[in-house]
Every structure is written in structure tokens, then in C-alpha cells.
Design a protein around this motif. Structure first.
Motif, mmCIF file in Angstrom:
data_model
loop_
_atom_site.group_PDB
_atom_site.id
_atom_site.type_symbol
_atom_site.label_atom_id
_atom_site.label_comp_id
_atom_site.label_asym_id
_atom_site.label_seq_id
_atom_site.Cartn_x
_atom_site.Cartn_y
_atom_site.Cartn_z
ATOM 1 N N GLY A 20 34.415 42.939 41.333
ATOM 2 C CA GLY A 20 33.382 43.087 42.341
ATOM 3 C C GLY A 20 33.352 44.522 42.829
ATOM 4 O O GLY A 20 34.372 45.216 42.805
ATOM 5 N N GLU A 23 30.226 41.562 40.104
ATOM 6 C CA GLU A 23 29.494 41.281 41.341
ATOM 7 C C GLU A 23 29.290 42.594 42.096
ATOM 8 O O GLU A 23 30.190 43.445 42.133
ATOM 9 C CB GLU A 23 30.260 40.294 42.212
ATOM 10 N N VAL A 78 30.600 39.007 47.977
ATOM 11 C CA VAL A 78 31.213 39.571 46.776
ATOM 12 C C VAL A 78 32.680 39.151 46.682
ATOM 13 O O VAL A 78 33.152 38.710 45.623
ATOM 14 C CB VAL A 78 31.087 41.111 46.769
ATOM 15 N N THR A 122 32.918 35.420 45.785
ATOM 16 C CA THR A 122 32.565 35.109 44.397
ATOM 17 C C THR A 122 33.672 35.509 43.435
ATOM 18 O O THR A 122 34.046 34.737 42.537
ATOM 19 C CB THR A 122 31.249 35.808 44.016
#
Length: 278
Positions: A221, A247, A268, A271
Motif C-alpha cells: 500500500g 493499494e 489502505v 486493505t
């Protein structure tokens, strides 16, 4: 807060709270674990949030400035993981913490479940380096936490806008300590001596792209402040081309570094943590 004794005898401060998959939070160059208070608030009910202070910062011991280097800090991270009995973790690295994550990819890639970079990448903007050296190791210009909190919005403008006053107050508390004579930095001023050669004009920056590429297969991310003077839009775009599955969130009205209380930043982190624990 707890302490781990490094092989060279320094006590390193860390904190572990929450239940679930381990999320290791690594702070920026002069910062400390308290920067991750918003992350602790958002994730302690669904992750084991581990925060640490690098040597010479926060509540960790100050030592030989020559050890205030990214490879040593990466070794300290591995010592902490061994101490906690953790085989793999997802790393949330703010600025310097993200550089440590990339070095860890070379030192101990199997122990990385995923990485979230907070406003950092394999290339650093020269203007950001110059800005850091302008203040690094120098005494605070403010006398009280209240004075600092009131001045920070002007200091960080125009990259930061629409920041609540309580967020600036929390930032002042995290980076300064109030003493009878005034404020002091919560890091060893000798940190300037340690990093100055790397920031000197003409210094050749190491090529970190191969380290970034070593993270192939790990969920990634990237959080970028739109007004960042450290992570350029071009470097962020290059990172995304190399890892189109990464991400990403770019935060308007934020510079270096986002506070991590922003909803897109939290998403972010959420995820990547989920991807890393599948």
C-alpha cells in the motif's frame, strides 16, 4: 510501554496492543511511536498493533550516533520480532520507517507479510532533504506545547489545510517534551551527525528500487500527501507501474507526512492488512 535490550546494550522502547494479525508501525526519522495513536485507535480491535521507537528516539536509549543508520534500525526490528516470537508481520512504515521496510526486504524477506508506505518511496525529493537538514538536531523555536501547537499550522502551510486544532496539539505533544526551560526535541540531536553525510550536497543516494522490487508477492500500500516534499508524484507513479496491484491513496491538503487518521489512509492500511492475512 515495554523495553527490549539490543545486543549492544541499548534499551529500545516498544508497545503492543490489540488482538489479531500483527501490524508493525515504524516511525519517521525524528518521530516516535506516538505518531501511530490514530492507527491504534482504528485497528486495536482487529489487529495486534506493535509500535516501536528507533534507537535515539522517543523513549528508546540514546547511543553511539554512528549506529543511527537504517541497516542497524532494521536489525533492531528483527530483534524485536524475535523477542515477540513473531515470524511474519505487516509493516506500516512512515518515511524513514518505510526505508527500513525496504532494507528488511533484503535482510529477511520471508518475515514480511505486507508493507504500507506512508509518504515514502525508493527516491526522495532533494527539496525535502534540504528541509530536513534545516531543522534536524536544532532546539525547538517554541517555549511551550501550546505555542508550538498554535504555530504548526503556519509552519506546515500550504501543504496542510483543514487540520483540526486538536490534531496540531497532539502533534506538538508527540514531537516535543515540555521542560522547565522550554521545549526539547524527543530525539537525540546527534541524529544530525549520523545522517548528515547522506544529506550532503553531491552525496549519491543508494538505488533502492531493487529493494522495492524484492517485495514482489507481498501486498503493498502507498499513502501520499499531495503536497509532499519527500515523495514526488512521479516516484509514486513509478511505484504503481511496478506494482499495479498496490493499494494507493493520495491525500489532498496533506504533505509530509499524513497523520494516518484520514479515512483514505485507514482504508489502505485495512486493505493491505486483510490481503496479507489471507
Amino acid at each position: 510501554m515495554q523495553f527490549l535490550t539490543a545486543p549492544d546494550g541499548l534499551r529500545l522502547a516498544y508497545d503492543v496492543q490489540g488482538q489479531g494479525a500483527p501490524l508493525l508501525c515504524l516511525p519517521g526519522l525524528t518521530r516516535n511511536m506516538e505518531d501511530f495513536e490514530p492507527v491504534l485507535d482504528a485497528f486495536a480491535h482487529r489487529a495486534q498493533v506493535i509500535r516501536m521507537d528507533f534507537r535515539g528516539r522517543g523513549a528508546s536509549d540514546r547511543g553511539d550516533p554512528s549506529t543511527y543508520q537504517v541497516p542497524q534500525e532494521a536489525a533492531d526490528v528483527l530483534a524485536l520480532l524475535d523477542h515477540l516470537g513473531l515470524d511474519r508481520v505487516t509493516i506500516l512504515g512512515t518515511s524513514r520507517g518505510g526505508l527500513v521496510a525496504m532494507v528488511l526486504a533484503a535482510m529477511a524477506r520471508p518475515r514480511i507479510a505486507g508493507v504500507i508506505f506512508n509518504d515514502i518511496g525508493p527516491e526522495i525529493m532533494p527539496e525535502g532533504l534540504a528541509y530536513i537538514m534545516d531543522y534536524l538536531g536544532k532546539p525547538p523555536r517554541f517555549k511551550t506545547l501550546e505555542e508550538a501547537a498554535a504555530a504548526l499550522p503556519r509552519h506546515y502551510a500550504p501543504a496542510f489545510r483543514d487540520v483540526p486544532s486538536e490534531t496540531w496539539a497532539a502533534m506538538a505533544r508527540r514531537i516535543y517534551r515540555q521542560e522547565e526551560t522550554g521545549l526539547v526535541n524527543r530525539y537525540d540531536p546527534a541524529l544530525r551527525e549520523a545522517v548528515a553525510p547522506a544529506f550532503a550536497p553531491g552525496a549519491v543516494a543508494p538505488d533502492l528500487w531493487p529493494l522495492f522490487d524484492l517485495l514482489a508477492g507481498a501486498p503493498l500500500g502507498l499513502i501520499r500527501g499531495a503536497g509532499s516534499n519527500i515523495l514526488s508524484a512521479e516516484t509514486a507513479a513509478r511505484m504503481r507501474r511496478r506494482r499495479p496491484d498496490m493499494e494507493f491513496a493520495e491525500l489532498a491538503d496533506r504533505g509530509h507526512v499524513p497523520f494516518l487518521d484520514e479515512i483514505p489512509a485507514i482504508r489502505v492500511i485495512e486493505t493491505v492488512l486483510e490481503q496479507a492475512t489471507r
